[in-house]
Design a protein around this motif. Structure first.
Motif, PDB file in Angstrom:
ATOM      1  N   VAL A 154       0.718  -1.082  -0.139  1.00 47.98           N
ATOM      2  CA  VAL A 154       0.086  -0.065  -0.077  1.00 47.98           C
ATOM      3  C   VAL A 154       0.961   1.347  -0.089  1.00 47.98           C
ATOM      4  O   VAL A 154       1.727   1.250   0.847  1.00 47.98           O
ATOM      5  CB  VAL A 154      -1.001  -0.018   1.289  1.00 47.98           C
ATOM      6  N   LYS A 155       0.723   2.057  -1.055  1.00 45.25           N
ATOM      7  CA  LYS A 155       1.695   3.227  -1.089  1.00 45.25           C
ATOM      8  C   LYS A 155       1.074   4.293  -0.081  1.00 45.25           C
ATOM      9  O   LYS A 155      -0.330   4.322  -0.018  1.00 45.25           O
ATOM     10  CB  LYS A 155       1.522   3.873  -2.553  1.00 45.25           C
ATOM     11  N   GLY A 156       1.862   5.023   0.784  1.00 49.35           N
ATOM     12  CA  GLY A 156       1.239   5.861   1.697  1.00 49.35           C
ATOM     13  C   GLY A 156       0.767   7.160   0.894  1.00 49.35           C
ATOM     14  O   GLY A 156      -0.266   7.595   1.551  1.00 49.35           O
ATOM     15  N   ALA A 157       0.972   7.443  -0.176  1.00 50.15           N
ATOM     16  CA  ALA A 157       0.473   8.716  -1.003  1.00 50.15           C
ATOM     17  C   ALA A 157      -0.995   8.481  -1.457  1.00 50.15           C
ATOM     18  O   ALA A 157      -1.719   9.252  -1.580  1.00 50.15           O
ATOM     19  CB  ALA A 157       1.319   9.099  -2.344  1.00 50.15           C
ATOM     20  N   ASN A 158      -1.349   6.798  -1.278  1.00 50.92           N
ATOM     21  CA  ASN A 158      -2.798   6.628  -1.882  1.00 50.92           C
ATOM     22  C   ASN A 158      -3.640   6.427  -0.744  1.00 50.92           C
ATOM     23  O   ASN A 158      -4.970   6.376  -0.620  1.00 50.92           O
ATOM     24  CB  ASN A 158      -2.828   5.266  -2.371  1.00 50.92           C
ATOM     25  N   LEU A 159      -3.317   6.870   0.694  1.00 53.26           N
ATOM     26  CA  LEU A 159      -3.941   6.897   1.797  1.00 53.26           C
ATOM     27  C   LEU A 159      -4.248   8.156   2.251  1.00 53.26           C
ATOM     28  O   LEU A 159      -3.681   8.968   3.073  1.00 53.26           O
ATOM     29  CB  LEU A 159      -3.359   6.014   3.205  1.00 53.26           C
ATOM     30  N   VAL A 160      -5.260   8.944   1.601  1.00 56.33           N
ATOM     31  CA  VAL A 160      -5.571  10.252   1.771  1.00 56.33           C
ATOM     32  C   VAL A 160      -6.412  10.756   2.976  1.00 56.33           C
ATOM     33  O   VAL A 160      -6.460  11.926   3.611  1.00 56.33           O
ATOM     34  CB  VAL A 160      -6.111  10.957   0.659  1.00 56.33           C
ATOM     35  N   SER A 161      -7.011   9.555   4.017  1.00 60.46           N
ATOM     36  CA  SER A 161      -7.734   9.984   4.931  1.00 60.46           C
ATOM     37  C   SER A 161      -7.495   9.148   6.027  1.00 60.46           C
ATOM     38  O   SER A 161      -6.936   7.989   5.735  1.00 60.46           O
ATOM     39  CB  SER A 161      -9.359   9.755   4.608  1.00 60.46           C
ATOM     40  N   PRO A 162      -7.735   9.719   7.195  1.00 57.15           N
ATOM     41  CA  PRO A 162      -7.464   8.765   8.346  1.00 57.15           C
ATOM     42  C   PRO A 162      -8.184   7.452   8.319  1.00 57.15           C
ATOM     43  O   PRO A 162      -7.647   6.444   8.715  1.00 57.15           O
ATOM     44  CB  PRO A 162      -7.929   9.635   9.676  1.00 57.15           C
ATOM     45  N   ALA A 163      -9.450   7.456   7.849  1.00 59.66           N
ATOM     46  CA  ALA A 163     -10.264   6.485   7.903  1.00 59.66           C
ATOM     47  C   ALA A 163      -9.524   5.256   6.752  1.00 59.66           C
ATOM     48  O   ALA A 163      -9.358   3.842   7.186  1.00 59.66           O
ATOM     49  CB  ALA A 163     -11.520   6.548   7.251  1.00 59.66           C
ATOM     50  N   GLN A 164      -8.994   5.828   5.763  1.00 55.25           N
ATOM     51  CA  GLN A 164      -8.332   4.788   4.627  1.00 55.25           C
ATOM     52  C   GLN A 164      -7.127   4.171   5.487  1.00 55.25           C
ATOM     53  O   GLN A 164      -6.655   2.945   5.406  1.00 55.25           O
ATOM     54  CB  GLN A 164      -8.038   5.595   3.657  1.00 55.25           C
ATOM     55  N   ARG A 165      -6.402   5.152   6.184  1.00 55.54           N
ATOM     56  CA  ARG A 165      -5.099   4.509   6.834  1.00 55.54           C
ATOM     57  C   ARG A 165      -5.608   3.734   7.746  1.00 55.54           C
ATOM     58  O   ARG A 165      -4.812   2.656   7.825  1.00 55.54           O
ATOM     59  CB  ARG A 165      -4.468   5.920   7.468  1.00 55.54           C
ATOM     60  N   ARG A 166      -6.659   3.681   8.627  1.00 52.44           N
ATOM     61  CA  ARG A 166      -6.757   2.676   9.688  1.00 52.44           C
ATOM     62  C   ARG A 166      -7.300   1.352   9.202  1.00 52.44           C
ATOM     63  O   ARG A 166      -7.045   0.582   9.643  1.00 52.44           O
ATOM     64  CB  ARG A 166      -7.697   3.313  10.575  1.00 52.44           C
TER      65      ARG A 166
END
Length: 81
Positions: free
Chosen positions: A15-27
């Motif tokens: 998972v590329k960090g740049a593709n995680l644009v929201s806290p919900a996506q990161r979690r």
């Protein structure tokens, strides 16, 4: 480390960090226990750690380092990329 990244990409687990644009996506995509890697160049990865907690704009990690006679683990907070 390059093999770790290659295998994760091949298996669809990278998972590329740049593709995680929201806290919900990161979690949802990077749960505690996930590995994170630090890219040194376009083709080389230089560091790996374990995600212990995902926050809104940072993530907490467990990282091991070795050098000389000393071996240690540390807990860090890293900013999101």
């Amino acid at each position: 480390m390059n093999d770790l990244v290659r295998d994760a990409k091949k298996d669809g687990r990278f998972v590329k960090g740049a593709n995680l644009v929201s806290p919900a996506q990161r979690r949802s995509k990077v749960p505690p226990g996930s590995l994170f890697v630090v890219q040194k160049s376009a083709t080389t990865w230089s560091h790996v750690g374990i995600v212990s907690k995902v926050n809104d704009t940072t993530f907490d990690t467990l990282e091991g380092n070795t050098g000389g006679r000393w071996h240690r683990w540390s807990e860090c907070t890293r900013p999101e990329p």
